[in-house]
Structures are given as C-alpha cells and as structure tokens.
Design an enzyme around this catalytic site. Sequence first.
Site, PDB file in Angstrom:
ATOM      1  N   ASP A 273       0.804  -1.121  -0.237  1.00  0.00           N
ATOM      2  CA  ASP A 273       0.207  -0.064  -0.057  1.00  0.00           C
ATOM      3  C   ASP A 273       0.838   1.263  -0.022  1.00  0.00           C
ATOM      4  O   ASP A 273       2.089   1.173  -0.091  1.00  0.00           O
ATOM      5  CB  ASP A 273      -0.787   0.038   1.166  1.00  0.00           C
ATOM      6  CG  ASP A 273      -2.174   0.717   0.792  1.00  0.00           C
ATOM      7  OD1 ASP A 273      -2.068   2.016   0.719  1.00  0.00           O
ATOM      8  OD2 ASP A 273      -3.190   0.005   0.956  1.00  0.00           O
ATOM      9  N   HIS A 323     -12.741  -0.712  -8.107  1.00  0.00           N
ATOM     10  CA  HIS A 323     -13.935   0.319  -8.114  1.00  0.00           C
ATOM     11  C   HIS A 323     -13.672   1.438  -7.854  1.00  0.00           C
ATOM     12  O   HIS A 323     -14.517   2.092  -7.899  1.00  0.00           O
ATOM     13  CB  HIS A 323     -15.055  -0.595  -7.221  1.00  0.00           C
ATOM     14  CG  HIS A 323     -15.031  -0.399  -5.727  1.00  0.00           C
ATOM     15  ND1 HIS A 323     -15.794  -0.626  -4.855  1.00  0.00           N
ATOM     16  CD2 HIS A 323     -13.883  -0.251  -4.970  1.00  0.00           C
ATOM     17  CE1 HIS A 323     -15.367  -0.247  -3.517  1.00  0.00           C
ATOM     18  NE2 HIS A 323     -13.979  -0.252  -3.770  1.00  0.00           N
TER      19      HIS A 323
HETATM   20  C1  LIG Z   1     -10.709   0.789  -0.537  1.00  0.00           C
HETATM   21  S1  LIG Z   1      -9.192   0.695   0.420  1.00  0.00           S
HETATM   22  C2  LIG Z   1      -9.062  -0.981   0.192  1.00  0.00           C
HETATM   23  C3  LIG Z   1      -8.265  -1.698   1.206  1.00  0.00           C
HETATM   24  C4  LIG Z   1      -8.146  -3.266   1.205  1.00  0.00           C
HETATM   25  N1  LIG Z   1      -7.853  -3.828   0.087  1.00  0.00           N
HETATM   26  C5  LIG Z   1      -9.623  -3.942   1.653  1.00  0.00           C
HETATM   27  O1  LIG Z   1      -9.907  -4.891   1.068  1.00  0.00           O
HETATM   28  O2  LIG Z   1     -10.079  -3.538   2.808  1.00  0.00           O
HETATM   29  C6  LIG Z   1      -7.993   1.211  -1.097  1.00  0.00           C
HETATM   30  C7  LIG Z   1      -6.745   0.948  -0.605  1.00  0.00           C
HETATM   31  O3  LIG Z   1      -6.092   1.363  -1.786  1.00  0.00           O
HETATM   32  C8  LIG Z   1      -4.699   2.184  -1.207  1.00  0.00           C
HETATM   33  N2  LIG Z   1      -4.312   3.074  -2.483  1.00  0.00           N
HETATM   34  C9  LIG Z   1      -4.793   4.002  -3.141  1.00  0.00           C
HETATM   35  N3  LIG Z   1      -3.999   4.470  -4.037  1.00  0.00           N
HETATM   36  C10 LIG Z   1      -2.774   3.773  -4.069  1.00  0.00           C
HETATM   37  C11 LIG Z   1      -1.643   3.496  -4.632  1.00  0.00           C
HETATM   38  N4  LIG Z   1      -1.452   4.392  -5.630  1.00  0.00           N
HETATM   39  N5  LIG Z   1      -0.838   2.480  -4.527  1.00  0.00           N
HETATM   40  C12 LIG Z   1      -1.069   1.638  -3.584  1.00  0.00           C
HETATM   41  N6  LIG Z   1      -2.208   1.752  -2.779  1.00  0.00           N
HETATM   42  C13 LIG Z   1      -2.858   2.990  -3.015  1.00  0.00           C
HETATM   43  C14 LIG Z   1      -5.375   2.768  -0.148  1.00  0.00           C
HETATM   44  O4  LIG Z   1      -4.603   3.391   0.708  1.00  0.00           O
HETATM   45  C15 LIG Z   1      -6.487   1.953   0.443  1.00  0.00           C
HETATM   46  O5  LIG Z   1      -5.748   1.470   1.514  1.00  0.00           O
END
Ligand SMILES: C[S@@+](CC[C@H](N)C(=O)[O-])C[C@H]1O[C@@H](n2cnc3c(N)ncnc32)[C@H](O)[C@@H]1O
Length: 422
Positions: A273, A323
């Site tokens: 992440d 999504h």
């Molecule tokens: C909706 S959350 C989902 C978290 C987890 N996969 C779950 O199932 O609960 C989206 C995740 O994407 C991460 N994220 C957003 N942009 C990102 C990037 N450019 N690279 C890596 N992670 C990212 C956010 O920090 C967040 O933890």
Amino acid sequence: MEDLTRKLVSDVQALSDYIRSTGGVQPSFDRNTPITVVPHDAPLGAQEARERIMDQCLKLLQLATGPSDYMINIQPGYHYIACLQWLCHFNIFRLVPVKGEISYTDLASLAGTTETRLKSVVRMAMTTGLFLEQTPQQISHSATSALFATNEDYHNWAVYATDVSAPVAAGMVEAHKRWPYDKEKIHTAYNVAFNHDLSFFGRLAQNPALHKQFAGYMRAVATNQGTHMKHLVNGLEWGSNPKATIVDVGGSTGHSCIALAQAYPGLNFIVQDLPEVVEGGPKILEGVNDASVSSRIQYQGHNFFETNPVIGADVYLLRMILHDWNFENCVKILGAIVPSMRSKSSIVIMDSVLPAPESVPRSSERIIRVRDLTMIQVFNSQERAVEDWEAILEKVDSTLKISTISQPFGSVLALIKVELAR
Ligand SMILES: C[S@@+](CC[C@H](N)C(=O)[O-])C[C@H]1O[C@@H](n2cnc3c(N)ncnc32)[C@H](O)[C@@H]1O
C-alpha cells in the site's frame, strides 16, 4: 402483501428455530444481545431466511406506505444521518455508561449541550434502534449503540459515513452540473463537498488523521456481513497451493492477509500500500498477537501504478481497489501487475459484479447500489457488470481471461479469478 407476509412468517419461524436449535439468543434491542443475528458460519438456510426477512420487510414497508406517503417515509433518512453525526461529535456513544443508565440532564452537561437538543436527537436515533429509554428520562445503551461505544472502528465508520459520505452524496448534483461528461477523478462530488482539487487518496495522503480514520473505517467494513472476511477466506480454494505467496495490492494495514493467514497456515503474504498506510501495519499485527500469523506477513510501500516489484507471486489480490478507479486507471493498475506475473500467477479481483435490476433481493441490491453511487461520487468510477470487467481485461492484455467468478452468499463482493491464457 398477503403473499409476502405468508413467506415472512415462514422465514421468521425458520430463523427462530435455527437460533433456538443452537442455543443462541433471539434478536432483540437489549444491550446484551449478540451483535450478529446469525453467526457468519451459520448454515446457508438460516442466512438465506434472514436475507429474505429483510427483503420482505422492506417491500412490505414500501407497499404499506404507498405513493402518497413516499416522502414522509423517506425524510427520516437524512435526519438519521444528521443525528448520527451529532451523536458522534458530542461523544454521546461513549458518555452513556456501557452498563446502567444516565439522565438526560447529566448527559447534556457532560456533552456540553442542552438537554432539549440531546433529547430530540437521541429520541430520533431511538427509532433506528440506537439507545433505549427504559426508565423515563434515563438513557441506556441498546445492543447497537453499545457497539459504537465499545468498538472504535465502528465509531470511525459512523464518523466517516456522516462527515464524509453524506456531504459527498449531497454534492452529486452540483458536480454533475459543473462537469457533465467529465470522468476526471478530481471533478467529483467529493471535490464539490470539500471544495478542493485533490483526488480522494491525494487528500488522504496530505492528512494523516483522515488516513487513520479511513483505515479504521475499512477495518469495520471488513467485519460487516456483506464485506465480511469470511467471503474472502472461503470464496476461493486458497489452500490448493499450500505454500503460495499472495500479494495484497492496496492491502491497507493487512486485515485481509491476517484473515487468510489465520485460515491457511502455509501461505505467505506481502501487503502493499502507500508508504504512509503500511507504516501502520506492524502495530495491527502486534494486536493479533500470534507469531505464526505475523511471521508470514510482510509490508511493502508500493504505488500500484508502478510495475509490481514482486515477480512471479502466485496471486495478486486486489480487494476493493479497482472500483475506486475509472476504466483507464484500472487498465494502468492491472497493466502494472502483468509484467511481474509468471505462468503460475493469477490475479484475484474482489469487487462487486453488478446484478441486473430486481435479480437479487431488494434489501441486498440497495447495498450494492450504495457502493456503485459512492464510486461515482468519490472517484468518477463505478461498480461493474461482468462485461465491464471483460472490457478492462481485454484492454490490458488480450490473453488475460476470467477463469472463475465466485459470488459467496451474502457477499456484496465477488471473487474474479483472472489468468494469463498464453
Ligand atoms: C478501498 S481501500 C481497500 C483496502 C483493502 N484492499 C481492503 O480490502 O479493505 C483502497 C486502498 O488502496 C490504497 N491505495 C490508494 N492509492 C494507492 C496507490 N497509488 N498505490 C497503492 N495503494 C493505494 C489505499 O491506501 C487503500 O488502502
């Protein structure tokens, strides 16, 4: 209505019989009632009966309300949100003792508000199942309000829903008037609501407090029935390669990997992440307090738009990631994984697969549609039907094919397994 009611009676009977047969507690508002009506591992029949009860009750309410009272029936919705926001901000959940009662007078003085306002808000909230007034003028917790008092992640969820999601939903019309056909992720209802020009995750990156709140909200969402971890754990044959390495792309602080590691003792995990998010991971692992789990989970700061640094992992898991992003960005995110895949590798996308209207119970369809609208409002993205997923994969690499789609009962998320058919 009669037909629905006959089915309802039979389903309530089936559910009550099941609960009795397990020595469980029948649903009630009492504070000591368990927080889940049927355990997550209950037989499918009991879970389906519960789903149908919710669906039938919802339809019965709508039918009995009738067209002329539609507005009257819908108006409490925005007041419920306003009251929940107020209760969080005046710390009411935590000021009401977990056991026993407190008078409105004492509670108002502890919260720094007037007794009149407190009463109006709390008594409205009571119509949703929060708090009880068993002794006149004294408040105590119901099972639901006690959950918000004792579980910080649930409290975070309530704060998040009322401080962020609700104003964003209210900004949708203005956003679509201002940018009628624009799919930019900085031209959304979220930008309107908070009057800035950063993307959702861009704003989080600049504000550690918001980031922490969002991670807590994600953890709470993961315990909810529709997005419960059991659907991830049981939705695929993770154990078919007992020594596999799973990369959880955008895995937040690792709650998915922790659940999988607890169920599959041979699997190894890398949680990727943004650096400021994975920083919080080791503390969460400490809380798990089980070396046999924590020793198999590593954290890695990684921007998922860049080529994945883990070569040849067995599975690249993307749970509730795509999504958040529009078509072009989904293509980029998946395209950054493909070069690191080897023939044994697969991608598992765990996201909603939108049903056709009325093809699933209305009670669960509305939850999936909340997710779809949230994606539009926050990211200019969307939830997707099977053909939308296929179109993305085709654009990334024409050899990338869906091999299975598993839709666990009660889950708002499906598991879409994608393999390279080279
Ligand atoms: C909706 S959350 C989902 C978290 C987890 N996969 C779950 O199932 O609960 C989206 C995740 O994407 C991460 N994220 C957003 N942009 C990102 C990037 N450019 N690279 C890596 N992670 C990212 C956010 O920090 C967040 O933890």
